[in-house]
Design an enzyme around this catalytic site. Structure first.
Site, PDB file in Angstrom:
ATOM      1  N   GLY A 147       0.847  -1.181   0.000  1.00  0.00           N
ATOM      2  CA  GLY A 147       0.000   0.000   0.000  1.00  0.00           C
ATOM      3  C   GLY A 147       0.884   1.232   0.000  1.00  0.00           C
ATOM      4  N   GLN A 207       2.955   9.974   1.674  1.00  0.00           N
ATOM      5  CA  GLN A 207       4.258   9.282   1.701  1.00  0.00           C
ATOM      6  C   GLN A 207       5.137   9.670   0.510  1.00  0.00           C
ATOM      7  OE1 GLN A 207       2.390   5.168   2.314  1.00  0.00           O
ATOM      8  NE2 GLN A 207       4.256   5.066   3.554  1.00  0.00           N
ATOM      9  N   CYS A 229       5.721  -0.208   7.620  1.00  0.00           N
ATOM     10  CA  CYS A 229       5.356   0.977   6.864  1.00  0.00           C
ATOM     11  C   CYS A 229       6.591   1.449   6.109  1.00  0.00           C
ATOM     12  CB  CYS A 229       4.865   2.066   7.814  1.00  0.00           C
ATOM     13  SG  CYS A 229       4.392   3.592   6.976  1.00  0.00           S
ATOM     14  N   LEU A 230       6.429   1.751   4.826  1.00  0.00           N
ATOM     15  CA  LEU A 230       7.571   2.199   4.021  1.00  0.00           C
ATOM     16  C   LEU A 230       8.172   3.494   4.566  1.00  0.00           C
ATOM     17  CD1 LEU A 230       6.211   1.452   0.430  1.00  0.00           C
ATOM     18  CD2 LEU A 230       7.839   0.095   1.771  1.00  0.00           C
ATOM     19  N   HIS A 241      -4.673   1.017   7.341  1.00  0.00           N
ATOM     20  CA  HIS A 241      -3.322   1.579   7.475  1.00  0.00           C
ATOM     21  C   HIS A 241      -3.133   2.768   6.516  1.00  0.00           C
ATOM     22  CE1 HIS A 241       1.219   1.054   7.985  1.00  0.00           C
ATOM     23  NE2 HIS A 241       1.121   1.862   6.943  1.00  0.00           N
ATOM     24  N   GLU A 242      -3.518   2.571   5.260  1.00  0.00           N
ATOM     25  CA  GLU A 242      -3.338   3.644   4.264  1.00  0.00           C
ATOM     26  C   GLU A 242      -4.277   4.811   4.537  1.00  0.00           C
ATOM     27  OE1 GLU A 242      -0.723   3.458   2.608  1.00  0.00           O
ATOM     28  OE2 GLU A 242      -0.403   1.347   3.070  1.00  0.00           O
ATOM     29  N   HIS A 297      -2.908   7.140   6.981  1.00  0.00           N
ATOM     30  CA  HIS A 297      -1.908   8.061   6.419  1.00  0.00           C
ATOM     31  C   HIS A 297      -2.547   9.366   5.950  1.00  0.00           C
ATOM     32  CE1 HIS A 297       1.977   6.135   6.451  1.00  0.00           C
ATOM     33  NE2 HIS A 297       1.535   5.032   5.887  1.00  0.00           N
TER      34      HIS A 297
HETATM   35 CO    CO Z   1       2.427   3.149   5.956  1.00  0.00          CO
END
Ligand code: CO
Length: 163
Positions: free
Chosen positions: A45, A50, A91-92, A133-134, A137
């Site tokens: 995702g 991000q 998470c990236l 999760h996304e 963000h």
């Molecule tokens: Co994330």
């Protein structure tokens, strides 16, 4: 084009993002670049903040687990199930951490698809988890907000912030 990913500590990851309209410039190129970036980073995702854009847009998808790429524009999660489940998340934007997070098992989300058509859909399991999760963000939230702030976690986050 692969885009640079914003790392923990940047203000944009704490920003509540804004809706976009149909005329948002180069939207299809943006989605293409986000997809390439997500695949190249082995994420499942990726949300617009991000990649440094404060807009309500995220994608999910992975070839490895056969999750087709799906685009969510101007989404609102309209219901969260009381039933929850625990699963490790990463998470990236927070490299080097994987922690168990409790989330709703099922959610219902209303959003616009790439053609700006209104869609309402219910998801459970891994899909519901990635979407929550996304979605966080674009609300300026991160999964580490939900976990116990041990010394180890605090120092890991401090290090990312100071890089
Ligand atoms: Co994330």
């Amino acid at each position: 084009m692969r885009l640079p990913i914003v790392i923990y500590g940047e203000q944009i990851l704490r920003t509540k993002c804004s809706d976009i309209d149909k005329d948002y410039p180069d939207l299809s190129d943006l989605i293409k670049d986000m997809t390439e970036t997500m695949f190249a980073s082995n994420g499942i995702g990726l949300a617009a903040p991000q990649i440094d854009l404060p807009i309500r847009l995220f994608i999910i998808g992975s070839n490895q687990i056969k999750m087709p790429v799906q685009v969510f524009i101007n989404p609102e999660i309209i219901s969260y199930s009381e039933e929850t489940c625990d699963m490790a998340e990463g998470c990236l934007s927070i490299p080097g951490l994987n922690e168990i997070v409790t989330r709703s098992e099922t959610i219902t989300i209303r959003y616009k698809n790439v053609n700006f058509e209104d869609v309402t859909e219910t998801y459970n399991g891994l899909y519901a988890r990635v979407i929550q999760h996304e979605y966080d963000h674009i609300e300026g939230k991160l999964y580490v907000d939900y976990i116990k702030q041990t010394e180890e976690i605090i120092s890991h986050l401090e290090k990312l912030k100071n890089k």
